[in-house]
Design a protein around this motif. Structure first.
Motif: not given
Ligand code: BGC
Length: 364
Positions: A293-311
């Motif tokens: 969902f977030d990648l489709a909105k062109k958010e950055k992979p690292e930001d997405i992973i961090k925002n989801l609370g993962f390392k």
């Protein structure tokens, strides 16, 4: 009149141009119902894969995305064509469970030509520009398998049965098994004698049965007793136990697996399999849907992973260091079957213990 309309025309087109330029590089505020996610399954041969696909679809539905879903029945060329098809249908993001770690790279090249990001789901795709990789820690899976067997068979003759050579996970699982064995030998001074360590062509029960049955015959003729077989998943463990049964050795030789498939959980409580590794695929699937969902909105992979609370881990796939989420697998034996697999709702107590007298069921 004419002048005014020409002027307004120029102004309006200027404005449109400006708007589209200022939108460049920024996140797309896509209406979720306009997002199409293409889910490319390798196979449904294991129960887990059907459940992966359903959990993923349910989560994507709840996010408002439209899911395009296909299964390749173990054929990478077919999956590559299905991916092209999804791209033609306007998929905004692809999620791929590949069959072949190398040739699946074509999907990523085609997707990127259309600016469509790709998630490698559970299995890494090598030498290609994967946007995000999400999986369970496969090395840890192998480590836990070997740990379960070493606890039961502290020294003796082992066979290591690897999964599909076309799957990167099979290699990582093997690396984890070897790490556990080496650490154990160093710590205890005991020796594990590895009689054979083949890989399979496919994660296939019958192929595993044939391979192990041939090895059992060979080692019997050589007067060597097999004490343990580290199988890399439950499907192949099923083949191993079938081969052992034919030799009246089932239950006497320790066997491992992974996936917490129903038949494996049953074998564990019945005593013909020693250990499995449970991977809560609901978590894998739902987190992947959010990432899509977030990648489709062109958010950055690292930001997405961090925002989801993962390392953010980085795994080198030969082309780049791929931003990766490594989820935690769970060690399962007869002793904690209820606390893990059953309590988590993955299998039911009735079905796991169906062939065990009620008096021996865990006391709740
Ligand atoms: C997965 C395992 C599965 C195997 C066969 C691997 O890539 O990680 O969970 O048992 O494929 O489908």
């Amino acid at each position: 009149m004419k002048k005014i309309s020409i002027l307004s025309c120029v102004l309006v087109s200027g404005l449109i141009l400006l708007m589209s330029f200022s939108g460049c590089g920024k996140k797309k505020n896509l209406d979720p119902s306009g997002i199409k996610v293409g889910l490319l399954m390798d196979t449904y041969d294991l129960d887990r894969w059907k459940r992966d696909a359903d959990f993923f679809t349910n989560k994507s539905d709840s996010l408002g995305m439209q899911v395009l879903r296909a299964v390749a029945d173990g054929d990478q060329d077919r999956q590559n064509k299905q991916a092209d098809d999804f791209l033609t249908q306007g998929a905004n993001v692809l999620v791929v469970i590949s069959q072949n770690l190398k040739t699946a790279g074509r999907i990523i090249r085609s997707a990127h030509e259309k600016n469509v990001p790709v998630i490698a789901y559970d299995r890494l795709i090598l030498n290609s520009d994967v946007d995000v990789y999400i999986t369970f820690d496969n090395e840890k899976v192998g480590y836990l398998q070997a740990k379960g067997i070493l606890e039961k068979v502290p020294t003796g003759n082992y066979i290591l049965l690897g999964g599909a050579a076309s799957d990167n996970n099979a290699k990582l699982v093997r690396a984890g098994q070897m790490r556990a064995i080496t650490e154990y030998e160093k710590k205890t001074g005991k020796k594990i004698n590895i009689l054979a360590d083949p890989f399979l062509d496919n994660w296939d029960r019958d192929e595993a049965r044939r391979k192990i049955s041939n090895l059992l015959t060979k080692f019997k003729a050589e007067g060597k007793k097999v004490d343990a077989i580290i199988a890399s998943n439950d499907a192949t463990a099923g083949g191993v136990v079938a081969a052992l049964m034919a030799e009246h050795e089932a239950g006497k030789v320790a066997v491992s697996g992974q996936d917490a498939e129903l038949s494996a959980c049953q074998r564990i409580v019945e005593g013909t399999q020693t250990v499995t590794v449970y991977k809560p695929v609901r978590q894998l699937a739902t987190v992947s849907a959010k990432i899509a969902f977030d990648l489709a909105k062109k958010e950055k992979p690292e930001d997405i992973i961090k925002n989801l609370g993962f390392k953010v881990n980085y795994i080198d796939n030969g082309f780049k260091k791929v931003p990766t989420i490594l989820l935690d697998p769970v060690f399962v034996t007869k002793e904690n079957m209820y606390q893990t697999v059953v309590k988590d709702g993955w299998q039911t107590l009735d079905r796991v213990y169906t062939n065990v007298p009620k008096a021996q069921w865990p006391k709740l």
